[in-house]
Design a protein around this motif. Sequence first.
Motif, PDB file in Angstrom:
ATOM      1  N   ARG A  84       0.538  -1.544   0.037  1.00 25.36           N
ATOM      2  CA  ARG A  84       0.186  -0.322  -0.112  1.00 25.36           C
ATOM      3  C   ARG A  84       1.064   1.421  -0.401  1.00 25.36           C
ATOM      4  O   ARG A  84       0.360   2.681  -0.582  1.00 25.36           O
ATOM      5  N   ASP A  85       2.048   1.294   0.714  1.00 27.71           N
ATOM      6  CA  ASP A  85       2.905   2.783   0.943  1.00 27.71           C
ATOM      7  C   ASP A  85       3.594   2.754  -0.114  1.00 27.71           C
ATOM      8  O   ASP A  85       4.980   3.040   0.280  1.00 27.71           O
ATOM      9  N   ARG A  86       2.757   2.943  -1.683  1.00 29.68           N
ATOM     10  CA  ARG A  86       3.978   3.116  -2.708  1.00 29.68           C
ATOM     11  C   ARG A  86       4.711   4.708  -2.841  1.00 29.68           C
ATOM     12  O   ARG A  86       5.640   4.306  -3.713  1.00 29.68           O
ATOM     13  N   GLY A  87       3.674   5.330  -2.013  1.00 33.09           N
ATOM     14  CA  GLY A  87       3.986   6.411  -2.399  1.00 33.09           C
ATOM     15  C   GLY A  87       5.655   6.735  -1.265  1.00 33.09           C
ATOM     16  O   GLY A  87       6.317   8.133  -1.805  1.00 33.09           O
ATOM     17  N   TYR A  88       5.279   6.519  -0.140  1.00 27.57           N
ATOM     18  CA  TYR A  88       6.311   6.361   0.896  1.00 27.57           C
ATOM     19  C   TYR A  88       6.897   7.893   1.270  1.00 27.57           C
ATOM     20  O   TYR A  88       7.847   8.988   0.769  1.00 27.57           O
ATOM     21  N   GLY A  89       5.940   8.347   2.002  1.00 32.99           N
ATOM     22  CA  GLY A  89       6.274  10.012   2.842  1.00 32.99           C
ATOM     23  C   GLY A  89       5.278  11.200   1.933  1.00 32.99           C
ATOM     24  O   GLY A  89       4.817  11.923   2.797  1.00 32.99           O
ATOM     25  N   SER A  90       3.916  10.281   1.427  1.00 33.01           N
ATOM     26  CA  SER A  90       3.620  11.654   1.405  1.00 33.01           C
ATOM     27  C   SER A  90       2.154  12.486   1.738  1.00 33.01           C
ATOM     28  O   SER A  90       1.537  11.288   2.243  1.00 33.01           O
ATOM     29  N   ALA A  91       2.280  13.025   2.404  1.00 39.45           N
ATOM     30  CA  ALA A  91       1.140  13.483   3.558  1.00 39.45           C
ATOM     31  C   ALA A  91      -0.468  13.250   2.488  1.00 39.45           C
ATOM     32  O   ALA A  91      -1.056  12.504   3.283  1.00 39.45           O
ATOM     33  N   SER A  92      -0.521  13.646   1.094  1.00 37.88           N
ATOM     34  CA  SER A  92      -1.448  12.927   1.170  1.00 37.88           C
ATOM     35  C   SER A  92      -1.772  11.892   0.068  1.00 37.88           C
ATOM     36  O   SER A  92      -2.942  11.612   0.337  1.00 37.88           O
ATOM     37  N   THR A  93      -0.890  10.956  -0.770  1.00 36.12           N
ATOM     38  CA  THR A  93      -1.135   9.953  -0.896  1.00 36.12           C
ATOM     39  C   THR A  93      -1.076   8.937   0.092  1.00 36.12           C
ATOM     40  O   THR A  93      -2.360   7.899   0.143  1.00 36.12           O
ATOM     41  N   GLN A  98      -4.739   4.881   3.802  1.00 34.47           N
ATOM     42  CA  GLN A  98      -5.002   4.017   5.108  1.00 34.47           C
ATOM     43  C   GLN A  98      -6.165   3.064   5.643  1.00 34.47           C
ATOM     44  O   GLN A  98      -6.868   4.816   5.232  1.00 34.47           O
ATOM     45  N   GLN A  99      -6.026   2.308   6.449  1.00 36.33           N
ATOM     46  CA  GLN A  99      -7.292   2.169   6.576  1.00 36.33           C
ATOM     47  C   GLN A  99      -6.789   3.289   8.125  1.00 36.33           C
ATOM     48  O   GLN A  99      -6.082   3.313   8.908  1.00 36.33           O
ATOM     49  N   GLY A 100      -8.551   3.370   8.645  1.00 42.26           N
ATOM     50  CA  GLY A 100      -8.338   4.980  10.120  1.00 42.26           C
ATOM     51  C   GLY A 100      -7.614   5.088   9.061  1.00 42.26           C
ATOM     52  O   GLY A 100      -6.886   6.343  10.116  1.00 42.26           O
ATOM     53  N   ARG A 101      -7.328   5.940   8.158  1.00 44.45           N
ATOM     54  CA  ARG A 101      -6.809   7.086   6.796  1.00 44.45           C
ATOM     55  C   ARG A 101      -7.047   8.761   7.592  1.00 44.45           C
ATOM     56  O   ARG A 101      -7.857   9.180   8.498  1.00 44.45           O
ATOM     57  N   ALA A 102      -6.645   9.193   6.920  1.00 44.05           N
ATOM     58  CA  ALA A 102      -6.621  10.850   7.946  1.00 44.05           C
ATOM     59  C   ALA A 102      -6.846  11.471   6.530  1.00 44.05           C
ATOM     60  O   ALA A 102      -7.209  11.139   5.527  1.00 44.05           O
ATOM     61  N   ASP A 103      -7.996  12.268   7.352  1.00 48.73           N
ATOM     62  CA  ASP A 103      -8.703  12.854   5.939  1.00 48.73           C
ATOM     63  C   ASP A 103      -8.910  14.308   5.937  1.00 48.73           C
ATOM     64  O   ASP A 103      -9.404  14.845   5.343  1.00 48.73           O
ATOM     65  N   ALA A 104      -7.946  14.915   6.950  1.00 48.67           N
ATOM     66  CA  ALA A 104      -7.267  16.682   7.145  1.00 48.67           C
ATOM     67  C   ALA A 104      -5.677  15.747   7.227  1.00 48.67           C
ATOM     68  O   ALA A 104      -5.476  14.679   8.386  1.00 48.67           O
TER      69      ALA A 104
END
Length: 252
Positions: A84-93, A98-104
């Motif tokens: 899942r973590d293909r972007g490594y480090g992007s705040a938005s993507t 993630q499950q329990g993902r950040a919505d802001a």
Amino acid sequence: MPRDAPYLAVADALRARILAHEWKVGERLPSRVRLAEEYAVGRNVIQRAMDRLITDGLLDGRAGSGTYVRIPRQRLRLVRSRHRDRGYGSASTTEARQQGRADAWDSHSRVRVPAPEEIAERLGISPGDLCVTTHYEFLAEGQPVQLSESWEPLALTDGTAVVLPESGPLAGKGVVERMRSIGVVVSTVVEIPRAARATQAQANLLGIGVGELVLQIERTIYDSDGRPVETADMVIPDVRREVVYEFGVESP
């Protein structure tokens, strides 16, 4: 047969009383002095017993106030996965998948920041070498769920369009895509999780008590030559999120 340490016996006794609802949710427990007298042990034994129950999620320790029966809270699940973590480090993507993902979230970058000794060692550069550092704060359902502080060597991205992780043409695309755009191929990510207690600054940002349990994840990303291209420290409050690591199995 070896006897249990005294603090474990006291912790078990207090746990039984809490589960029997002798103290209501949100109610303050008696002082350490009073409990020490009741159980005929030292105050340090009571403190260790309470620390054990705080770790177990039954109590909340509040600096300068006392120890309280913890109010049950739902913990979101955060999955750390190679798939899942293909972007490594992007705040938005990355966070959004993630499950329990950040919505802001909020981010703030600073350029030309001298690397502290520990960060320099992790990045394979000299202390004082200039870096780009980005601070992230993530929210889920209105609750702070994660902090992150990212460091990248300025020498790697200086003069390019991707010097700022959350600005420019590849804003929010993550380390992999940003580095690929300047000819750097990311190949390895190393994460080191450690249990810790929230500092005053972390507690203020996360809305938790000083000394509450947090998970600190030290992450470093390497290119195909083994050169570190980014390192970050993530802080996740234990009361808000549980972290699950997911790994694939290579086929023969």
